[in-house]
Design an enzyme around this catalytic site. Structure first.
Site, short mmCIF file in Angstrom:
data_model
loop_
_atom_site.label_atom_id
_atom_site.label_comp_id
_atom_site.label_asym_id
_atom_site.label_seq_id
_atom_site.Cartn_x
_atom_site.Cartn_y
_atom_site.Cartn_z
N HIS A 259 -11.75 -8.36 3.15
CA HIS A 259 -11.87 -9.84 2.73
C HIS A 259 -12.05 -10.07 1.41
O HIS A 259 -13.17 -9.15 0.85
CB HIS A 259 -12.53 -10.76 3.70
CG HIS A 259 -12.21 -11.90 3.86
ND1 HIS A 259 -12.67 -12.85 2.80
CD2 HIS A 259 -11.49 -12.69 4.51
CE1 HIS A 259 -12.10 -14.14 3.18
NE2 HIS A 259 -11.51 -13.97 4.10
N ASP A 313 -8.85 -11.51 11.84
CA ASP A 313 -7.68 -11.01 12.51
C ASP A 313 -7.69 -9.89 13.26
O ASP A 313 -6.87 -9.71 14.36
CB ASP A 313 -6.52 -10.96 11.44
CG ASP A 313 -5.89 -11.91 10.73
OD1 ASP A 313 -6.21 -12.85 11.45
OD2 ASP A 313 -5.96 -12.14 9.51
N1 CMC Z 1 -7.85 -1.31 4.32
C1 CMC Z 1 -8.01 -0.19 3.38
N2 CMC Z 1 -8.43 -0.41 2.27
C2 CMC Z 1 -8.85 -1.60 1.92
C3 CMC Z 1 -8.75 -2.62 2.69
C4 CMC Z 1 -8.18 -2.52 3.95
N3 CMC Z 1 -8.01 -3.34 4.92
N4 CMC Z 1 -9.07 -3.84 2.11
C5 CMC Z 1 -9.16 -3.56 0.98
N5 CMC Z 1 -9.38 -2.20 0.62
C6 CMC Z 1 -9.52 -1.58 -0.47
C7 CMC Z 1 -8.26 -1.43 -1.49
O1 CMC Z 1 -7.61 -0.64 -1.37
C8 CMC Z 1 -8.99 -1.47 -2.77
O2 CMC Z 1 -9.53 -0.10 -3.06
P1 CMC Z 1 -9.75 0.64 -4.50
O3 CMC Z 1 -10.61 -0.44 -5.10
O4 CMC Z 1 -9.95 1.88 -4.25
O5 CMC Z 1 -8.34 0.08 -5.31
C9 CMC Z 1 -10.46 -2.30 -2.46
O6 CMC Z 1 -10.47 -2.13 -0.98
C10 CMC Z 1 -10.22 -3.60 -2.75
O7 CMC Z 1 -9.13 -4.14 -2.07
P2 CMC Z 1 -8.38 -5.64 -2.63
O8 CMC Z 1 -7.10 -5.50 -1.56
O9 CMC Z 1 -8.12 -5.28 -4.08
O10 CMC Z 1 -9.06 -6.56 -2.26
P3 CMC Z 1 -8.81 -8.20 -2.28
O11 CMC Z 1 -9.79 -8.95 -2.08
O12 CMC Z 1 -7.75 -8.37 -3.11
O13 CMC Z 1 -7.91 -8.42 -0.61
C11 CMC Z 1 -7.36 -8.54 1.47
C12 CMC Z 1 -8.45 -8.74 0.42
C13 CMC Z 1 -7.79 -9.20 2.71
C14 CMC Z 1 -5.96 -8.99 0.91
C15 CMC Z 1 -7.24 -7.08 1.87
O14 CMC Z 1 -8.84 -6.61 2.36
C16 CMC Z 1 -6.25 -6.55 2.69
O15 CMC Z 1 -5.08 -6.39 2.59
N6 CMC Z 1 -6.93 -6.37 4.11
C17 CMC Z 1 -5.95 -6.17 5.15
C18 CMC Z 1 -4.81 -7.25 5.55
C19 CMC Z 1 -5.67 -8.25 6.29
O16 CMC Z 1 -6.44 -7.78 7.10
N7 CMC Z 1 -5.45 -9.53 6.02
C20 CMC Z 1 -6.32 -10.75 6.75
C21 CMC Z 1 -7.38 -11.32 5.84
S1 CMC Z 1 -8.53 -12.31 6.79
C22 CMC Z 1 -7.61 -13.62 7.48
C23 CMC Z 1 -6.81 -14.55 6.43
O17 CMC Z 1 -6.87 -14.62 5.39
O18 CMC Z 1 -5.57 -14.61 7.12
#
Ligand code: CMC
Length: 377
Positions: A259, A313
């Protein structure tokens, strides 16, 4: 004199874009509040209608206000027959979120400017959302539309309209709590979308149609549907760790984890996990739940120090699946709830509105030479 280039912050991470009193998150401590009320308290003691009122108007409703709001929602479930026909005529293999987006646009065409006040539009949109989801679901299954039951609350009426059977008390309660949990979440992508569109002074139907498009994406609301697909793909507890290693080796995301704001377990996922356990104790467990527990353990071991924990989720889909709800209806359920938050933000945005018009960091070129079409390679 050249002006200084603005610095880009990808995803606007940490950049405030509005003042808001609707909800609050402490991502380190795992705290979520709606209008100062902790989410755990609302999940245990409130219900969706009361929570929607709280988000919209800032305080808990009196008994009369709540009764009036419930009655109004029940009245507004009666949608124009032409709108229901539009939903029934949409492609049956289309995604229910696309149907909901089309539904909002069509509802706006039927209703915009017809209601006496902004608050009437708000009540109509909150009441209409579950009706449109159920209407499309019934139509694509080739089943007749089930008329809304004004004696039921939002959650129970949705289940009734989806199935044409009176839902049991436990299922209605579980869905009602899920609606409370999803109703607002500070400046998430769909709420930001809602506020951007609101800032253009677009009508609230357009605001919701836009926000639902944002919610559909797999990184936002669409994750709940993907979580279940992912758990089913893993299949059994003994395959969890090998699956996770493969996923991480290819830099794949584990859906339902991570998140932008929470760096600990999402407080809403604790509540949903407890509800899932309650539901399974009373109605029988499912193997998917054990896979989920093992996956949570494995992900937290590997990624916990990066602040990656289950989000809302992760457990919601398991609960909805147990209730027999089709996987692609999970994200529309998120919408049934979040519409209350979008509209609370719409009200707030309109108090002191300024159209959103951020800057960009220009990375293109200047002095391009225009060549005639015939002379181009
Ligand atoms: N699985 C594996 N690695 C992850 C995940 C994950 N779910 N989430 C973040 N990371 C890693 C990512 O690969 C990155 O690693 P590195 O620094 O080595 O490149 C680091 O953590 C930062 O990730 P990010 O994607 O840049 O973080 P963000 O704050 O931009 O994204 C997020 C947040 C929710 C989009 C992301 O965690 C994600 O894609 N999660 C999976 C999808 C998900 O479950 N979404 C629902 C979110 S909560 C409810 C809602 O908003 O609807």
């Amino acid at each position: 004199m050249t002006s200084q280039a603005p610095t880009l912050v990808p995803g606007l991470a940490g950049i405030p874009c509005a003042e808001s009193a609707v909800s609050y998150i402490d991502g380190q401590a795992g705290i979520l509040e709606y209008r100062g009320h902790r989410i755990e308290t609302l999940a245990a003691q409130s219900n969706f209608e009361e929570t929607a009122w709280l988000l919209l108007y800032g305080t808990l409703p009196t008994a009369d206000e709540l009764a009036g709001f419930r009655a109004k929602l029940a009245r507004y479930r009666e949608l124009p027959p032409a709108l229901l026909a539009t939903l029934a005529g949409l492609p049956k293999d289309g995604h229910p979120m696309a149907a909901l987006q089309a539904g909002y646009a069509a509802l706006g065409m039927h209703m915009e400017g017809k209601l006496a006040s902004r608050d009437e539009d708000i009540a109509l949109l909150i009441a209409a959302t579950p009706v449109m989801v159920a209407a499309f679901e019934r139509a694509r299954q080739g089943q007749p539309f089930v008329a809304p039951d004004p004696s039921l609350d939002t959650a129970a009426n949705f289940l009734w309209m989806l199935r044409g059977e009176t839902p049991n008390v436990l299922e209605s309660h579980v869905l009602d709590v899920a609606l409370v949990l999803h109703a607002d979440h500070t400046m998430n992508a769909s709420t930001f979308t809602a506020r951007v569109v609101a800032s253009t002074e677009a009508d609230p139907y357009t605001v919701c149609a836009s926000a639902i498009g944002s919610l559909k994406g797999p990184l936002h609301g669409g994750a709940n549907e993907r979580v279940l697909i992912q758990l089913e793909k893993v299949g059994t507890v003994d395959r969890v760790r090998a699956w996770l290693d493969d996923q991480l080796a290819t830099r794949g995301k584990v859906m339902g984890f991570g998140h932008r704001v929470y760096k600990t377990k999402d407080p809403r996922s604790f509540v949903l996990q407890t509800l899932a356990r309650e539901l399974f104790e009373k109605t029988g467990s499912t193997p998917i739940y054990d896979v989920a527990l093992e996956l949570e353990k494995a992900v937290v071991e590997k990624l916990g120090e990066k602040g990656i924990y289950p989000n809302v989720d992760f457990y919601s889909g398991i609960v909805y699946q147990k209730m027999g709800i089709p996987t692609d209806v999970f994200t529309p359920i998120f919408g049934i709830s979040r519409v209350a938050g979008w509209l609370a933000h719409w009200r707030e945005q309109m108090v002191d509105n300024k159209i959103f018009r951020p800057a960009q960091v220009f990375v293109g070129s200047h002095d391009a030479v225009y060549t005639d079409l015939a002379a181009r390679g």
